[in-house]
Design an enzyme around this catalytic site. Structure first.
Site, short mmCIF file in Angstrom:
data_model
loop_
_atom_site.label_atom_id
_atom_site.label_comp_id
_atom_site.label_asym_id
_atom_site.label_seq_id
_atom_site.Cartn_x
_atom_site.Cartn_y
_atom_site.Cartn_z
CB VAL A 39 -0.96 0.00 1.21
CG1 VAL A 39 -1.68 1.33 1.33
CG2 VAL A 39 -1.97 -1.14 1.09
CG HIS A 76 -27.69 7.47 -15.08
ND1 HIS A 76 -26.68 6.70 -15.62
CD2 HIS A 76 -28.04 8.36 -16.04
CE1 HIS A 76 -26.45 7.12 -16.86
NE2 HIS A 76 -27.27 8.11 -17.14
CD GLU A 126 6.36 -6.74 -2.92
OE1 GLU A 126 6.68 -7.79 -2.33
OE2 GLU A 126 6.12 -5.68 -2.31
#
Length: 460
Positions: free
Chosen positions: A178, A437, A198
């Protein structure tokens, strides 16, 4: 040594500690709140709030850059870090002042100093001893580094990264969780070349693989470089640059190396172990009601194994205050705590990943609804999708046990998502609700319509 007595003594004034103090005071308890730095803790001063302010500045920078695409003649002229920092610090100052006022108005005794827990039920600060009928340990977390990787100069953690004097040109981010992907997002928007390293196979490795892959696609498009499944072996810095070495033999030169490998529990030298609190790898172990092994001693937040999130600590603080007051609140379901990563695009989830759901329920049904069919997402020009995970196979009834979303602003959809999960809603229950909407929230409704077997638009 002067002794002060209270119903409740709380060690740590971060999100969990202050929430516990405010609720306990509201319930009529006398409360002592001890904080060595600033009320509000990491979240307010060094974490959530400053990083989200930087992310908003980054979003404005991107909007300025991309104005031409929608017929707005805006140009991006560069980042004035002094201006960004002044905006960020202004946000923090306002919230900090409000929090101080709140604590004062509830007549909570705020003690400024480093506290050390002494069993069975006291916290010592300097020459003073605060004895509580109940004690809550809430000392939070710190930014971790790796052995041999010294923080300083061009090697920094999130703590230093929120205080930069100028925007860097080249950054290596060590860690694709994160914190890593959020800072990578900021630096890219501020004009830097960014490389994430990573060790695990995916970015945001704790998320459902669908979310990881969607974020990776978006980052490729944004030209944020990431190397997954590769281990860091070392870093050397000079006055001009820092050189990062990887196990593959590759070396990357950058202006800054941001170490974002996670956060560790802030429990060293706090007296916990000496007092006999059961610990594991620095974390305080508790039962589901946050009780430690010592009578009348509780722990919450980042020092308790689980999600290290400000809103988890906050919820646990309220839970504990009510529990101590005898209100018997229901135990918090950790999976029901919403998780949001505020990079661009955002990643938001609640409940179980598909893998976790399969482990728990055996058969599951999943549905992915692409944001391409959503009007507001088209207006915002964002790409992404919503994935639903239902307990039980196709054609069976079962609650939706996981919701995973990727796209601009999907963090704002997590409110309805957490209701769905925490109230054990089935697809039909949500499909019957009317969604406004044009909103992105509509995509959420459409996903449930599709899962309920009545899709109005195509879905995958």
């Amino acid at each position: 040594m002067p002794e002060h007595n209270a119903d409740l003594v709380i060690l740590g004034g971060g999100s969990g500690g202050y929430a516990c103090a405010l609720r306990a005071a509201e319930l009529g308890m006398s409360v002592v709140l001890i904080e060595k730095d600033k009320l509000g803790g990491t979240c307010l001063h060094y974490g959530c709030i400053p990083t989200k302010a930087l992310l908003h500045a980054a979003e404005v920078a991107d909007s300025a850059r991309e104005g031409e695409r929608i017929g707005v003649r805006s140009t991006f002229d560069g980042i004035d870090m002094a201006g960004v920092n002044s905006y960020k610090d202004g946000v923090i100052a306002k919230l900090y002042k409000g929090l101080q006022g709140l604590v004062k108005s509830r007549k909570i005794t705020l003690v400024d100093g480093t506290g050390r827990f002494e069993g069975p039920n006291a916290v010592v600060v300097g020459d003073d001893r605060y004895v509580g009928k109940k004690v809550v340990l809430a000392t939070g977390s710190y930014a971790k580094s790796l052995p041999g990787l010294d923080i300083g100069g061009r090697i920094l953690t999130s703590y230093e990264a929120i205080h930069l004097d100028e925007a860097p040109k080249r950054v290596v981010v060590l860690g694709g969780g994160v914190i890593g992907v959020e800072f990578a997002s900021v630096f890219k928007s501020f004009g830097a070349d960014v490389t994430i390293v990573e060790a695990l196979p995916h970015l945001v490795p704790n998320e459902d693989e669908f979310a990881s892959k969607a974020l990776e696609r978006a980052y490729r498009k944004r030209k944020i470089t990431f190397k997954t499944g590769v281990k860091f072996t070392g870093a050397k810095q000079t006055d001009e640059a820092v050189t990062v070495s990887l196990e593959s033999g590759e070396e990357i030169e950058a202006d800054l190396l941001l170490v974002a490998i996670g956060r560790g529990p802030n429990t060293a030298n706090a007296g916990y172990e000496e007092a006999g609190v059961t610990m594991e790898r620095g974390f305080v172990l508790t039962d589901e009601r946050l009780r430690t092994n010592l009578e009348n001693v509780y722990a919450l937040g980042d020092i308790v194994p689980g999600l290290q999130l400000a809103h988890r600590g906050f919820a646990q603080g309220i839970f504990l205050a009510e529990d101590i007051a005898g209100l018997n609140p229901p135990v918090l379901d950790e999976a029901g705590i919403p998780r949001v990563t505020y990079c661009e695009p955002e990643v938001a989830s609640v409940g179980l990943t598909e893998a976790q759901a399969k482990e728990k329920y055996g058969e599951v049904e999943t549905l992915v609804y692409d944001l391409a069919g959503n009007g507001k997402s088209q207006i915002l020009q964002t790409q992404g999708a919503i994935k639903l995970v239902k307990a039980g196979g196709k054609g069976t009834e079962g609650p939706v046990v996981g919701i995973h979303m990727v796209g601009a602003r999907v963090g704002e959809l997590i409110g309805e998502a957490q209701l769905v999960y925490n109230w054990d809603a089935q697809a039909e229950d949500v499909a019957a609700l009317v969604h406004a909407h044009p909103t992105q929230n509509e995509a959420f409704g459409e996903a449930f319509l599709a899962l309920a077997g009545k899709p109005l638009h195509s879905h995958s």
